[in-house]
Structures are given as C-alpha cells and as structure tokens.
Design a protein around this motif. Structure first.
Motif, PDB file in Angstrom:
ATOM      1  N   ASP A   1      -6.436  -1.331  -7.073  1.00 41.82           N
ATOM      2  CA  ASP A   1      -6.752  -2.649  -6.511  1.00 41.82           C
ATOM      3  C   ASP A   1      -6.010  -3.132  -5.164  1.00 41.82           C
ATOM      4  O   ASP A   1      -6.338  -4.069  -4.715  1.00 41.82           O
ATOM      5  CB  ASP A   1      -6.898  -3.696  -7.491  1.00 41.82           C
ATOM      6  CG  ASP A   1      -7.926  -3.448  -8.698  1.00 41.82           C
ATOM      7  OD1 ASP A   1      -9.129  -2.793  -7.988  1.00 41.82           O
ATOM      8  OD2 ASP A   1      -7.868  -3.939  -9.700  1.00 41.82           O
TER       9      ASP A   1
ATOM     10  N   ARG B   1      -8.507   4.675  -1.517  1.00 41.60           N
ATOM     11  CA  ARG B   1      -8.278   4.301  -3.060  1.00 41.60           C
ATOM     12  C   ARG B   1      -8.156   5.353  -3.840  1.00 41.60           C
ATOM     13  O   ARG B   1      -7.896   5.433  -5.021  1.00 41.60           O
ATOM     14  CB  ARG B   1      -9.459   3.122  -3.582  1.00 41.60           C
ATOM     15  CG  ARG B   1      -9.275   1.772  -2.591  1.00 41.60           C
ATOM     16  CD  ARG B   1      -9.979   0.822  -3.400  1.00 41.60           C
ATOM     17  NE  ARG B   1     -10.007  -0.255  -2.748  1.00 41.60           N
ATOM     18  CZ  ARG B   1      -8.983  -1.134  -2.304  1.00 41.60           C
ATOM     19  NH1 ARG B   1      -8.118  -0.857  -2.939  1.00 41.60           N
ATOM     20  NH2 ARG B   1      -9.342  -2.187  -1.365  1.00 41.60           N
TER      21      ARG B   1
ATOM     22  N   TYR C   1       0.785  -1.153   0.234  1.00 36.66           N
ATOM     23  CA  TYR C   1       0.113   0.072  -0.024  1.00 36.66           C
ATOM     24  C   TYR C   1       0.866   1.194  -0.061  1.00 36.66           C
ATOM     25  O   TYR C   1       0.204   2.286  -0.261  1.00 36.66           O
ATOM     26  CB  TYR C   1      -1.157   0.115   1.259  1.00 36.66           C
ATOM     27  CG  TYR C   1      -0.255   0.174   2.435  1.00 36.66           C
ATOM     28  CD1 TYR C   1       0.155   1.517   3.114  1.00 36.66           C
ATOM     29  CD2 TYR C   1       0.100  -1.011   3.302  1.00 36.66           C
ATOM     30  CE1 TYR C   1       0.615   1.526   4.219  1.00 36.66           C
ATOM     31  CE2 TYR C   1       0.578  -0.978   4.388  1.00 36.66           C
ATOM     32  CZ  TYR C   1       0.931   0.284   5.206  1.00 36.66           C
ATOM     33  OH  TYR C   1       1.457   0.424   6.422  1.00 36.66           O
TER      34      TYR C   1
ATOM     35  N   GLU D   1     -13.053   6.174   3.603  1.00 35.98           N
ATOM     36  CA  GLU D   1     -13.238   5.595   2.301  1.00 35.98           C
ATOM     37  C   GLU D   1     -14.705   5.483   2.288  1.00 35.98           C
ATOM     38  O   GLU D   1     -15.509   5.771   1.294  1.00 35.98           O
ATOM     39  CB  GLU D   1     -12.670   4.133   2.308  1.00 35.98           C
ATOM     40  CG  GLU D   1     -12.989   3.268   0.843  1.00 35.98           C
ATOM     41  CD  GLU D   1     -12.216   3.729  -0.110  1.00 35.98           C
ATOM     42  OE1 GLU D   1     -12.579   3.303  -1.401  1.00 35.98           O
ATOM     43  OE2 GLU D   1     -11.590   4.711  -0.104  1.00 35.98           O
TER      44      GLU D   1
END
Length: 267
Positions: A79, A25, A6, A248
């Motif tokens: 992703d 994301r 990440y 998120e």
C-alpha cells in the motif's frame, strides 16, 4: 507526487543485498550487482520503508545494463506510495531519498547531462551523469536507489528520473571514487523489461491461428483493450502520464482482461 517510503532494502537469509525501489505495486527495480549473483527465480526478502517485509523473487535480469526486476509475491499487497516519474533536465538539482543505513548521509547534487554511457557489462544505455555534493570517496551501498529530479521553483514536485548504478573512479587514485555518479534513466529501464510494457500479453489470449496469421485481422473482443493500450501510450508521449503510472495501468488493464477471458470473472 513522490511520497516518502517507496524505496526498499533487499535481503536474503538476513543478509542485506542492496537497495531498490517500487516501480509499480508489483515490481521492484534494482541494480543487478546489488543481487550479488542471485539467479532468476531465486527468492529475496523485500524490506519496505515502513519496516514491513514481503516476499519476492528475481524475475528479470539485464546483465549488460546492470539492471534487474524483483517481483513481489502475489499473496502480498503493498500500500506504500508509488513514485511519480519524469524525464531529467540538464542542470536541475537531484537528490537520493534512499541511503544504505540510518547513519549514512542522503546524496544530492546536480544533473550534469543525459548521454549514452557504456556499462561494464557491455551495454550502451541512456544515462544521467550526476555530480554529488557529498565527497564520500566511496558510494557503494547507494546503488539501486532512486534518483529524484528536483526542478527549480515550487511549481513541480520532485519525481524519479533514474536509478543509481555506478560510481566513477578517481583517475589518479583508483582506490577512491570521484563525486561523479552514473544513473540509468527510468526510460531506459522501462524499455529493457517487457514486464513493464504488457501489451504483448494480449497475444497470450489470442487463438493460435490468429497469432500465426501474420498481419491477419485480430479478434474483435480485443479491440477495446488494444485501443486502451494505444491511448495510454499516447498519453505518456504527451506527458499526461509518467512511465511508472503507465506501467501500472497497462498491467492492470491486461490482468483484468486475462482474468475475464480465462474465467476469473470481472466486469
């Protein structure tokens, strides 16, 4: 659970700027000084841990606290895993999964304490004082990388608790750094960037008259979304959700509402 991959490297014109990590994301969190003077709206390349690159732009800067957000371009979908987040506990171990090059060491050590810290830019922030096991003398290049707390025992997984921003100089030799590092807590970053708390976007959809009427009743069609945002905040306070998950989910909830109200469809 914190998964590998990440963290990112930021580039412009093939020149490496510094590190950062996927907070959601859509947003990368980094130390502002890693951007080397780039202004808001300037474009950067985001090199992901799996070797792929995506486009992005500098979208927010907090010069006083040495923090910045980079927004991933809308036509890119990431992703890779988004890290779990937590609150640091004094005395726990920590580790830095990001390193500036493959021939550099991974950092690790002990979380000494959480305390106010006066940044070079002038802000007093909530920060982690970290002792590093590795005596490098110079920790430049690691800024912008995530700090994972490593709780004792096997019952809790490592989670992101902060972002590295400073090294503490040796008082007897200013050309070297001690093994004491400073990291802004993840909570501090979440509070400083409204992009990570999207409840204010509901106001964009309210009629101008409703926004102008301070304290007036809100249109009923927004009540469900605002109730959801309040519920998410409650879950975060009870530590059912971590800060990254909260950001998120809030973003997705309001984005869906905006799409629906502006004719973008969606249930």
């Amino acid at each position: 659970m914190t998964g590998a991959g990440y963290w990112v490297d930021l580039y412009q014109a093939r020149q490496r700027l510094g590190g950062g990590f996927l907070l959601t994301r859509r947003f990368v969190l980094t130390a502002l000084h890693c951007l080397r003077g780039l202004a808001v709206e300037e474009c950067v390349d985001i090199r992901l841990a799996d070797g792929h690159s995506v486009g992005g732009r500098v979208c927010r800067q907090d010069k006083e606290a040495d923090l910045a957000l980079v927004e991933i371009a809308a036509d890119h979908h990431v992703d890779l895993p988004i890290p779990a987040a937590d609150v640091a506990q004094d005395g726990d171990r920590w580790r830095g999964p990001y390193r500036p090059a493959t021939d550099e060491v991974h950092l690790s050590g002990r979380i000494d304490r959480t305390a106010p810290h006066l940044c070079a830019g002038g802000a007093t922030i909530e920060a982690l004082q970290l002792t590093a096991d590795q005596q490098l003398g110079d920790y430049s290049g690691y800024s912008g990388g995530p700090v994972e707390g490593v709780p004792p025992g096997d019952d809790r997984q490592p989670a992101v608790v902060g972002i590295l921003i400073e090294q503490t100089p040796d008082r007897s030799d200013g050309s070297r750094a001690t093994n004491v590092l400073i990291a802004a807590t993840l909570g501090e970053a979440m509070r400083r960037f409204d992009h990570l708390d999207v409840a204010h976007l509901v106001d964009v959809l309210r009629p101008a008259g409703a926004r102008a009427a301070a304290g007036g009743p809100r249109p009923p069609r927004f009540s469900g979304t605002e109730a959801l945002l309040r519920q998410l905040d409650d879950w975060a306070e009870r530590r059912i959700l971590d800060p990254a998950q909260l950001a998120e989910l809030k973003f997705l909830a309001v984005q869906k509402l905006i799409d629906k109200e502006l004719g973008g469809g969606g249930a």
